[in-house]
Write a protein that holds these residues in place. Structure first.
Motif, mmCIF file in Angstrom:
data_model
loop_
_atom_site.group_PDB
_atom_site.id
_atom_site.type_symbol
_atom_site.label_atom_id
_atom_site.label_comp_id
_atom_site.label_asym_id
_atom_site.label_seq_id
_atom_site.Cartn_x
_atom_site.Cartn_y
_atom_site.Cartn_z
ATOM 1 N N TYR A 108 10.355 -1.243 10.097
ATOM 2 C CA TYR A 108 11.293 -0.909 9.030
ATOM 3 C C TYR A 108 11.176 -1.900 7.883
ATOM 4 O O TYR A 108 10.619 -2.988 8.035
ATOM 5 C CB TYR A 108 12.731 -0.827 9.544
ATOM 6 N N LEU A 109 11.717 -1.505 6.747
ATOM 7 C CA LEU A 109 11.695 -2.387 5.584
ATOM 8 C C LEU A 109 12.736 -3.469 5.750
ATOM 9 O O LEU A 109 13.885 -3.189 6.054
ATOM 10 C CB LEU A 109 12.033 -1.589 4.316
ATOM 11 N N GLU A 110 12.302 -4.704 5.567
ATOM 12 C CA GLU A 110 13.273 -5.794 5.569
ATOM 13 C C GLU A 110 12.958 -6.716 4.397
ATOM 14 O O GLU A 110 12.344 -6.281 3.443
ATOM 15 C CB GLU A 110 13.253 -6.529 6.931
ATOM 16 N N PRO A 142 17.347 -0.090 18.888
ATOM 17 C CA PRO A 142 17.147 -1.471 18.413
ATOM 18 C C PRO A 142 16.723 -1.529 16.951
ATOM 19 O O PRO A 142 17.002 -2.492 16.259
ATOM 20 C CB PRO A 142 16.023 -2.006 19.304
ATOM 21 N N LEU A 143 16.057 -0.462 16.479
ATOM 22 C CA LEU A 143 15.602 -0.499 15.100
ATOM 23 C C LEU A 143 16.754 -0.340 14.116
ATOM 24 O O LEU A 143 16.574 -0.466 12.926
ATOM 25 C CB LEU A 143 14.564 0.622 14.861
ATOM 26 N N LYS A 144 17.930 -0.020 14.624
ATOM 27 C CA LYS A 144 19.060 0.174 13.704
ATOM 28 C C LYS A 144 20.099 -0.926 13.801
ATOM 29 O O LYS A 144 21.188 -0.809 13.263
ATOM 30 C CB LYS A 144 19.741 1.515 14.004
ATOM 31 N N ARG A 145 19.789 -1.997 14.535
ATOM 32 C CA ARG A 145 20.846 -2.976 14.792
ATOM 33 C C ARG A 145 21.152 -3.889 13.626
ATOM 34 O O ARG A 145 22.250 -4.432 13.525
ATOM 35 C CB ARG A 145 20.488 -3.819 16.016
ATOM 36 N N ALA A 180 11.289 5.215 1.243
ATOM 37 C CA ALA A 180 10.255 4.268 1.658
ATOM 38 C C ALA A 180 10.367 3.934 3.133
ATOM 39 O O ALA A 180 9.377 3.836 3.855
ATOM 40 C CB ALA A 180 10.359 3.005 0.805
ATOM 41 N N ASN A 181 11.583 3.755 3.606
ATOM 42 C CA ASN A 181 11.775 3.367 4.997
ATOM 43 C C ASN A 181 11.316 4.458 5.961
ATOM 44 O O ASN A 181 10.694 4.179 6.987
ATOM 45 C CB ASN A 181 13.253 3.037 5.256
ATOM 46 N N ASP A 182 11.626 5.712 5.587
ATOM 47 C CA ASP A 182 11.179 6.808 6.447
ATOM 48 C C ASP A 182 9.667 6.797 6.582
ATOM 49 O O ASP A 182 9.108 6.950 7.662
ATOM 50 C CB ASP A 182 11.616 8.147 5.853
ATOM 51 N N LEU A 183 9.008 6.601 5.438
ATOM 52 C CA LEU A 183 7.547 6.591 5.428
ATOM 53 C C LEU A 183 7.022 5.415 6.246
ATOM 54 O O LEU A 183 6.056 5.534 7.004
ATOM 55 C CB LEU A 183 7.070 6.480 3.980
ATOM 56 N N MET A 184 7.679 4.287 6.134
ATOM 57 C CA MET A 184 7.275 3.072 6.848
ATOM 58 C C MET A 184 7.407 3.278 8.354
ATOM 59 O O MET A 184 6.538 2.907 9.139
ATOM 60 C CB MET A 184 8.178 1.922 6.397
ATOM 61 N N LEU A 185 8.525 3.902 8.755
ATOM 62 C CA LEU A 185 8.749 4.147 10.182
ATOM 63 C C LEU A 185 7.696 5.102 10.721
ATOM 64 O O LEU A 185 7.162 4.907 11.806
ATOM 65 C CB LEU A 185 10.146 4.748 10.402
ATOM 66 N N LYS A 186 7.389 6.103 9.933
ATOM 67 C CA LYS A 186 6.415 7.100 10.389
ATOM 68 C C LYS A 186 5.025 6.496 10.505
ATOM 69 O O LYS A 186 4.336 6.673 11.479
ATOM 70 C CB LYS A 186 6.389 8.272 9.383
ATOM 71 N N GLU A 233 0.838 -1.206 0.000
ATOM 72 C CA GLU A 233 0.000 0.000 0.000
ATOM 73 C C GLU A 233 0.872 1.255 0.000
ATOM 74 O O GLU A 233 0.563 2.244 -0.663
ATOM 75 C CB GLU A 233 -0.927 -0.008 1.221
ATOM 76 N N LEU A 234 1.960 1.177 0.748
ATOM 77 C CA LEU A 234 2.907 2.299 0.786
ATOM 78 C C LEU A 234 3.460 2.574 -0.601
ATOM 79 O O LEU A 234 3.528 3.723 -1.051
ATOM 80 C CB LEU A 234 4.067 1.931 1.715
ATOM 81 N N ALA A 235 3.823 1.509 -1.311
ATOM 82 C CA ALA A 235 4.401 1.670 -2.645
ATOM 83 C C ALA A 235 3.386 2.315 -3.578
ATOM 84 O O ALA A 235 3.712 3.220 -4.350
ATOM 85 C CB ALA A 235 4.845 0.309 -3.185
ATOM 86 N N VAL A 236 2.151 1.834 -3.485
ATOM 87 C CA VAL A 236 1.104 2.393 -4.347
ATOM 88 C C VAL A 236 0.932 3.887 -4.055
ATOM 89 O O VAL A 236 0.845 4.712 -4.979
ATOM 90 C CB VAL A 236 -0.218 1.632 -4.139
ATOM 91 N N ASP A 237 0.913 4.224 -2.774
ATOM 92 C CA ASP A 237 0.761 5.641 -2.412
ATOM 93 C C ASP A 237 1.912 6.484 -2.954
ATOM 94 O O ASP A 237 1.723 7.575 -3.485
ATOM 95 C CB ASP A 237 0.698 5.801 -0.893
#
Lengths: 321, 426, 289
Positions: B325-327, B398-401, B314-320, B67-71
């Motif tokens: 995060y994107l994996e 932890p989100l950056k490990r 994309a990752n910034d948007l996902m975090l917000k 959905e994020l990608a579509v947006d």
């Protein structure tokens, strides 16, 4: 009675003509309605008519699916013959289970658990059999042709599953009025009394097991060639065993039309509730509703919806109450 | 003659003839339906994920990423070659059941989906692939590793995820690189895997390639356990008894935590834990729950490329939006939509044949994953698909490990090997 | 023969078996008193796990300390289920009894999914990582504590049934429903209480399992089956048998990994089940059948 038969024939005629009016997706829904009605009917032969409850019927679905698929892939044997062979193996397995159960006098819940145990053992063992794909299952080749029981569109599947369902209804109806059928019902109602009257309950229970297993296995072959992927977790699972008993129980156990009615109610319900709820992020809600419905039906319409429907329609159809 | 003060098109005789002529040409060129299609404002994409059932956590994550990608694509103007047509996702839930996945695909196609994307799980993907072949609709697989899926010669199936073979080859290559660089020669290794279709296949491929690699390491024990097992104490006891230098575990989220804790409790000494490619080591919930215990675990997975501008956005948007995060899994779900948009851009039409042709000729570089440009071979597999070696490294956040450590050209940090023992981490 | 491994496996099997026993005690009690097979048993345990987890996350209280509270919550749940549904189906043919409980299990499982999401969770707990050496083996402290608590709880239930009036009433109702009714025992209330108690014990077992297994909404199913096996082994309705059966199953499963791939573990338990059912259906400790 005549009016009832007239009604049923009318419904059947409509079902035959429906594919002309519907699109592929809806036809596919009907395929699943007929398929699960048929499986439920096969289970009904055993549980509805002799009273022995099986919660491991997925075992026979799996046997049918795996055997016909394996033979088709290795020997290019048509699934039309493969399904018969699968059915025969299913009968043999059912006979073993039946023998163990009935000879050792396992009643009620013990028999249920016996059937569960065998189905689970089979599932786990198949997971370790490499020629059958093990855990990964078998991805069927798509070679559409009548010989291979595979088709491009949904319409041929519609008619095959309709045929299976209608055939099973006829079969069960004939069974009901036959001597064999009435003796099976005697076993269900009161096994000891029946035995006292000289009915060989063992023989009739075994017959029911065999017939039920055979029918179920045919369904397994159909399924394999409709979905094109089988694995122990899809065709041998406890989830399937539970799924296939829902329709006859809700529709009416021990009746010829019960499983059909149950399937016409449940399948569209699950389809609608899934596409409606799963969108809104309320994942799981539709299953909760499913469960609530099942509980309500059992509590308030315990013999299944069919009998209530019958009572309601009796004056119209001029049936004996 | 007074000049008309009306702006725009003047309906005089000449204008009228011009207009009719133009319309006539257009109709003749595209056919009447063609004329209507070119005006389409919305292109429907069917997205089928297992959003309920045992894989729900992954399915839901994938759906959100799609959905994020579509947006993102829509906010940048949609499909420009088709008049700025917007993408719209039609959502399907496979419930992790094959016939449901198939039925959902039929439903979405009926509702107008021009292409299907999904379905995370190999079995369901196979059922959908056959259906899409029957319905002559393109199907792009975002995540599913079993090689077999693309071996049926289906014209309409494409896959951007690496195959099990690719996983195994890359994994072994990375291990070789690490051991050569650190000049270590461990002698014994144990492979453990969850006993389902995924685990067994990954395990089998890895073991096969590992044995052929000539590394001189003996796989002394292969330990499998049922999916969803509540207790791994017996299995870890066997691992300990085998005295391995290295452990190669293939897990699902859930058993990775009990496995690691059990290794800690039974004091199993290891040079390191390197997963040949499995979930259970990089998820935010695992990082949080295992904390120090999961540090220094390496995982050979297709991963996001942190320097990619697409990834950053994309990752910034996902975090917000979702605090996630994107994996691997949601990253590929995201990428699949990008690939679809790119194909539509080049196909300039929603006709199935044209989309398939456009997919065939894909050469897509602007994606957030580690790997080269996405290009499909004759089976529909992605030639550019590759895995990266990620490692969980210490970091306050932890989100950056989880960081990419290999291949070096994509790396965010240097890898740590051998790793300190589980109980020596303070 | 690797004796260290053997010792480790046996010890772990016994400890796990204690927990199996506790889960099965509830099932056995329910069956003994009402003749109903609680197909929702596993999902009730999972409910107990999640309630305990929630208390841990929100209030910071460790599962061992919140045990009584969790058991109380699941007790209420069980009471409701019995009162609303199970009471009405006691006289139904068995096929019709299966369905409502399976359906309730489905409802519970998906409620958990809806409320907490599908992520498996493995929270950190007080004793989660503690281990104690025993010779060449190590004993997991959380497993040991769970075992001791499981045995203690089972023991107290047995005492309760033997010594207290309510307990005796329950046993009376289990043995002979009509007779109990005749002497004025309010069988309905007994049933409510028994089902609730059965649910509470399994909920407590769930709480004890938090340090040991990752929580996930779909765990219930496998545990229902495990509970069945234990109860058949020990004897339906025999609570001490449930504990003994649990221990036997725990050790059998653990040791079987020496001979058979772990993914076949359940084949061993199910085969054991079939053998017991055919050879001695009343279970190892069961009386007449």
């Amino acid at each position: 009675m005549k009016r009832l038969y007239l009604l049923l024939s009318g419904v059947f005629a409509v079902l035959i003509l429906l594919p002309l009016l519907l699109d592929k997706y809806v036809i596919g829904i009907f395929v699943m309605i007929f398929y699960y009605a048929y499986l439920g009917q096969a289970w009904n032969v055993l549980t509805g008519y002799t009273g022995h409850i099986s919660l491991g019927h997925a075992l026979y679905v799996g046997i049918g699916a795996y055997i016909s698929t394996y033979l088709a892939q290795q020997l290019n044997l048509t699934p039309w013959v493969g399904m018969i062979l699968g059915g025969i193996v299913a009968v043999l397995v059912a006979s073993c289970i039946g023998f163990l159960g009935f000879r050792f006098g396992l009643r009620g819940v013990y028999f249920v658990i016996l059937t569960i145990a065998f189905a689970e053992i089979a599932r786990l063992v198949v997971c370790h059999i490499k020629p059958l794909g093990g855990f990964a299952g078998i991805f069927l080749d798509f070679r559409p042709s009548f010989y291979n029981l595979q088709f491009r569109g949904n319409v041929p599947y519609y008619y095959i599953s309709l045929g299976l369902m209608a055939g099973s209804v006829l079969f069960v109806r004939l069974l009901e009025v036959s001597r064999m059928g009435r003796l099976m019902i005697a076993v269900r109602e009161d096994e000891e009394a029946a035995q006292a009257l000289g009915v060989d309950s063992f023989k009739y229970s075994m017959l029911a097991m065999g017939i039920s297993a055979f029918m179920t296995a045919l369904g397994g072959t159909f399924f394999a060639n409709y979905v094109y992927y089988i694995s122990p977790n899809t065709v041998l699972s406890m989830g399937l065993s539970i799924e296939l008993i829902l329709r006859p129980i809700i529709g009416g156990l021990g009746t010829a039309l019960g499983p059909v009615l149950g399937s016409f109610i449940l399948t569209p319900l699950s389809e609608i509730s899934r596409s409606y709820f799963a969108k809104g992020g309320l994942e799981g809600l539709h299953l909760i509703l499913y469960g609530v419905l099942a509980v309500l039906v059992v509590l308030f319409m315990r013999r299944g919806i069919l009998l209530y429907l019958r009572r309601a329609l009796a004056p119209v159809l001029r049936l004996e109450p | 003659m007074k000049k008309s003060t009306r702006k725009g098109f003047r309906l005089n005789r000449r204008g009228f003839l011009k207009a009719t002529g133009a319309m006539g040409l257009a109709t003749a060129a595209g056919g009447f339906p063609g004329l209507v299609k070119a005006q389409a404002k919305e292109i429907l994409i069917g997205s089928i994920q297992p959003v309920t059932g045992p894989l729900a956590v992954i399915g839901q994550g994938q759906r959100r990423a799609a959905e994020l990608a579509v947006d993102m694509i829509n906010s940048k103007g949609g499909i420009r070659s088709m008049g700025g047509a917007k993408l719209k996702l039609l959502l399907g839930d496979s419930q992790t059941q094959t016939e449901v996945g198939r039925s959902e695909a039929d439903r979405l196609i009926k509702e107008g989906a021009k292409i299907i994307v999904g379905a995370f799980e190999s079995g369901t993907s196979m059922a959908i692939a056959t259906l899409c072949e029957q319905r002559e609709t393109p199907f792009l697989i975002d995540v599913a590793a079993l090689d077999d899926i693309t071996k049926k010669g289906y014209k309409y199936t494409f896959r951007i995820f690496p195959t099990s073979t690719a996983f195994a080859q890359r994994g072994v290559a990375f291990i070789k690189e690490i051991l050569a660089e650190k000049r270590l020669s461990p002698k014994r290794a144990v492979v453990s895997y969850v006993g389902d279709a995924f685990g067994k296949t990954q395990g089998a491929f890895f073991i096969k390639h590992f044995k052929e690699s000539g590394l001189g390491i003996d796989i002394v024990e292969e330990i499998s356990y049922p999916l969803g097992v509540p207790d791994l104490s017996a299995e870890v006891a066997k691992i300990k008894a085998a005295k391995p230098d290295l452990l190669f575990p293939i897990c699902r989220p859930g058993d990775s935590t009990i496995l690691t804790r059990e290794l800690y409790k039974q004091r199993v000494e290891l040079m390191g834990i390197i997963s040949p490619g499995s979930p259970g080591w990089y998820e935010p919930s695992v990082i949080k729950d295992l904390d120090k215990l999961v540090l220094y675990v390496m995982d050979n997975v297709p991963w996001i490329f942190p320097e990619s501008p697409v990834y950053k956005e994309a990752n910034d948007l996902m975090l917000k939006r979702h605090q996630a995060y994107l994996e691997t899994n949601n990253g590929y779900a995201f990428t699949a939509i990008l690939v679809v948009a790119d194909a539509l851009e080049r196909a300039k039409s929603t006709d199935a044949g044209k989309i398939v042709a456009a997919l065939r000729s894909t050469n897509f570089k602007d994606h957030p994953m580690v790997g080269d440009a996405i290009k499909f071979d004759e089976n529909g597999d992605n030639l550019g698909a590759t895995t990266a070696m990620v490692q969980v490294l210490p970091d306050a956040d932890p989100l950056k490990r989880v960081k990419v450590v290999l291949p070096k050209r994509f790396a965010q940090a240097d890898y740590v090997f051998p790793a300190p023992q589980l109980w020596e981490r303070g | 023969m690797n004796y260290a491994l053997l010792l480790q496996l046996t010890v772990q099997g016994i400890l796990l078996g204690g927990i199996y026993g506790l889960i099965a005690v509830g099932l056995s009690l329910i069956f003994g008193v009402m003749g109903v097979i609680n197909f929702a048993h596993g999902p009730m345990m999972v409910m107990g796990m999640y309630v305990s987890y929630w208390i841990l996350v929100v209030l910071g209280i460790d599962p061992y300390l919140s045990l009584v509270l969790v058991a109380a919550c699941i007790f209420v749940l069980g009471y409701l289920v019995q009162f609303l549904v199970v009471n009405r189906i006691l006289d139904f043919p068995e096929a019709m009894q299966v369905l409502p409980l399976v359906a309730i299990g489905l409802i519970l499982e998906n409620s958990v999914l809806l409320l907490w999401g599908p992520d498996p969770r493995s929270p950190k707990t007080l004793l989660g990582l503690a281990a104690v050496p025993l010779g060449s083996a190590t004993i997991d402290v959380s497993r040991l504590v769970a075992f001791c608590l499981a045995v203690a709880i089972t023991g107290s239930i047995l005492l309760f049934l033997k010594k207290t009036d309510l307990g005796k009433a329950i046993r009376a109702a289990a043995d002979n429903r009509t007779g109990a009714l005749l002497i004025g025992i309010k069988v309905d209330r007994i049933n409510n209480f028994s089902f609730a108690m059965g649910a509470a014990t399994t909920g407590a077992a769930g709480a004890l399992l938090i340090p040991l297994i990752p929580l996930s909404p779909h765990l219930g199913h496998d545990f229902t089956l495990t509970a069945f096996v234990v109860v058949i082994l020990g004897g339906m309705g025999n609570l001490l048998g449930a504990l003994v059966g649990g221990l036997i199953l725990g050790v059998a499963e653990s040791l079987s990994t020496l001979f058979v791939p772990a993914t076949m573990k359940q084949v061993v338990s199910f085969s054991l089940l079939v053998v017991i059912m055919l050879w001695r259906p009343q279970g190892l400790l069961g009386g007449r059948r």
